[in-house]
Design an enzyme around this catalytic site. Sequence first.
Site, PDB file in Angstrom:
ATOM      1  CD  GLU A 100      20.481 -54.326  14.766  1.00 38.93           C
ATOM      2  OE1 GLU A 100      19.238 -54.232  14.855  1.00 38.93           O
ATOM      3  OE2 GLU A 100      21.098 -54.102  13.707  1.00 38.93           O
ATOM      4  CB  VAL A 155      15.108 -42.832  13.845  1.00 40.01           C
ATOM      5  CG1 VAL A 155      15.973 -43.327  15.003  1.00 40.01           C
ATOM      6  CG2 VAL A 155      15.159 -41.314  13.775  1.00 40.01           C
ATOM      7  NE  ARG A 162      17.380 -55.973   2.392  1.00 34.57           N
ATOM      8  CZ  ARG A 162      18.525 -55.645   2.991  1.00 34.57           C
ATOM      9  NH1 ARG A 162      19.672 -56.021   2.446  1.00 34.57           N
ATOM     10  NH2 ARG A 162      18.514 -54.946   4.098  1.00 34.57           N
ATOM     11  N   GLY A 166      26.058 -52.536   0.908  1.00 35.76           N
ATOM     12  CA  GLY A 166      26.787 -53.202   1.973  1.00 35.76           C
ATOM     13  C   GLY A 166      27.420 -54.508   1.530  1.00 35.76           C
ATOM     14  NE  ARG A 217      24.442 -56.171   8.787  1.00 40.94           N
ATOM     15  CZ  ARG A 217      24.860 -56.590   7.601  1.00 40.94           C
ATOM     16  NH1 ARG A 217      24.140 -57.421   6.889  1.00 40.94           N
ATOM     17  NH2 ARG A 217      26.027 -56.177   7.111  1.00 40.94           N
ATOM     18  CG  ASP A 238      24.954 -52.165   9.932  1.00 38.20           C
ATOM     19  OD1 ASP A 238      24.195 -51.442  10.595  1.00 38.20           O
ATOM     20  OD2 ASP A 238      24.551 -53.062   9.175  1.00 38.20           O
TER      21      ASP A 238
END
Length: 747
Positions: A251, A286, A74, A104, A196, A152
């Site tokens: 999540e 994982v 990041r 992403g 996400r 994702d």
Amino acid sequence: MKRIGVLTSGGDAPGMNAALRAVVRTGLNSGLEVFAIYEGYSGMVEGGERIRPLSWGDVGGILHLGGTIIGSARCSEFRERPGRLRAVRNLLLHEIEGLIVIGGDGSLTGAALLHHEWNGLVQELFDSGQITKKAASRARGLPVVGIIGSIDNDMFGSDITTGADTALHRIVDATDAISSTAASHQRSFVVEVMGRNCGYLALMGAMASGADWVLIPEAPPDVDDWEAKMCEMLQKGRRMGRRDSMVIVAEGARDRNGKPITTRHIKEVLEERLNEDVRITVLGHVQRGGSPSAFDRNLSTLLGVEAIEAIATMSVDDAPLVVGMQGNEITRTPLLIALEKTKAVADAVAAKRFDEALALRGRTFSRSFNVVRTLVRASPHPPAPDQRRLRIAIVHGGGPAPGMNTAARAAVRIGIDRGHIMLGVHNAFRGLINNEIEELSWMSVNGWATRGGSELGTNRSIPVGRDLYAIARTLEEKQIDGILMIGGWSGYQGVLQLYGQRKNYPAFDIPMICLPATINNNLPGTELSVGADTALNSIISAVDKIKQSAVASQRAFIVEVMGYYCGYLALMGALATGAERVYLHEEGVSMNDLVADVEEFRSAFERGKRLGLIIRNEMANEVYTTNFMRLLFEEEGGDLFDVRQAILGHMQQGGSPSPFDRIFATRLGVNCIDFLEDHITRHIIAGACIGQIRGEIEYTDLDDIARLMDYEHSRPLRQWWMDLRPIARILAHQNATVPGAGQTVSS
């Protein structure tokens, strides 16, 4: 364009290294210099040794590695204009003229911003004297191509993103293991998966694992007291005979009022209302790590090749692109459109416009959600009092393929939920001959989603002569309204036999449909068959271990894979493992080929090569067998290298089906029931084969199927995967040209 940069950014995803390898090797093969920007945008801002060239050998042996060898980080500095100014200066200092970004939506948003500000930043650098006029005039724009790397699967521009399939493997491995211990103790488990604010992993994980309940952000429970509804369904499942319960929660899951749904809350609800022993498993990172699946290796490879093809033809004024897979074809989408549509889903969820959010995810996602809602039911809806209950027979045919049971389970449960009577035929067409048929119940297929092999039994028998009369008697006695055959080449031939004898046997004058299930992927009317993905993953798992053995002792391996006369497993296995050579029956093998390959291996080992890998289709050549090739390479290799052979055999047919095969089998099974229900109720007598073509579910009439078959070699006349042969040659350092956009891909 002479020089391009490539970086990986944001959260890592399995397959990033495969994409990097393809970008570097295809770029070098196209005459480009490829510079790696280490640690993502942080490396771009820092410059110096963080930006350096990659050679062909630098990306050798990385296909099977998770994460990214050039690092990812990041970078808060890049979010500010001064940081981007430094980044542009560093790119100009290294004379980088194009950029490929693997990451992403956040990483690709940064790429779009950099492209948008490029000319202004270049002008600012010139005005401040940091670059020369010549450098400024040469840098009139920055072509940008993005490859979506995200587990994702939450970004528009690709039906599935690099890393998502591997993440599903991790989820399914975990849920399969959890199910066994949960059933032993009659426990309930709450499993949290990543994603996400996207429910893809949770939804597809639930479909693939046979979970009992799933919660996703795009479609929260439609009642306020959803806890009561969930507990009622789970309790009913226990009364029906289930020994365990599994709830999968994304999540980012929320209720319809926007309140987060946590695993701890679900655990407390289940313990309090059901008085059960409940455990929580948060899979966490994982799902992000580890060796990429066969699908992710091949998808990433083809996206890397396409990224080079795209950037090499772009002008400085062209808008940034993102390459992805849509409808089973590699496509290019304007990056700004992809980002805009991705944001639209998040906005819809935030605004609690859940129907809109579900629709924006696409038709397949919405339909999958509705299918899962049916499959997780504790019991089916009762038949309507006045409805016609169709009697549908399910039969297997051909060799066993992982996913056969999954397809049968989906078909049975969807059929029963619609009020029909589902009949299981044991022992393939012999079961039809001998009247080995039983009615299947909702719970009789419980647990089939995860099982390999064939619970109903299968074989390669094809009915002929008096067999046809016996089958007709069975169909009449059991009052069969329609047949679903799940199987391979022999199964297709068996159905064609029945369909062709309709004039002689009125009992055959019923709708019939074939669902492709064979590891060989050798059937017409579809680009993919259930079971082939599992076989490919078995191949890469074995070859990864073989390569570890070979690299330690200067050794070459010749690995024989199945497929009969069809080269799908060999070619796609070679692409996924980085094999230097692949021998296919479709191309043939000559002594000249073998001599040239021996010389190439000798030369490579003389230059310091430590391992060599050859993939051979089992029927590549009747004379030049695997053992013959081993002896030839061993003799000619002398002291440079020794040679071993590995015949993988039926391990490729066994094992639990992969997530891809479970999901694919479920989709096809449901659509087959749609087909039979529609044709029976409308009194349309038809035979068809279901399949996936360009990503869409298609039906091919049985009358047309025979014309698409190469009977002599048991394979379709048109084999789309042979179009990928040039890419395999390039990446193995064999001369060839690269196909353009629109290339069909598969697992």
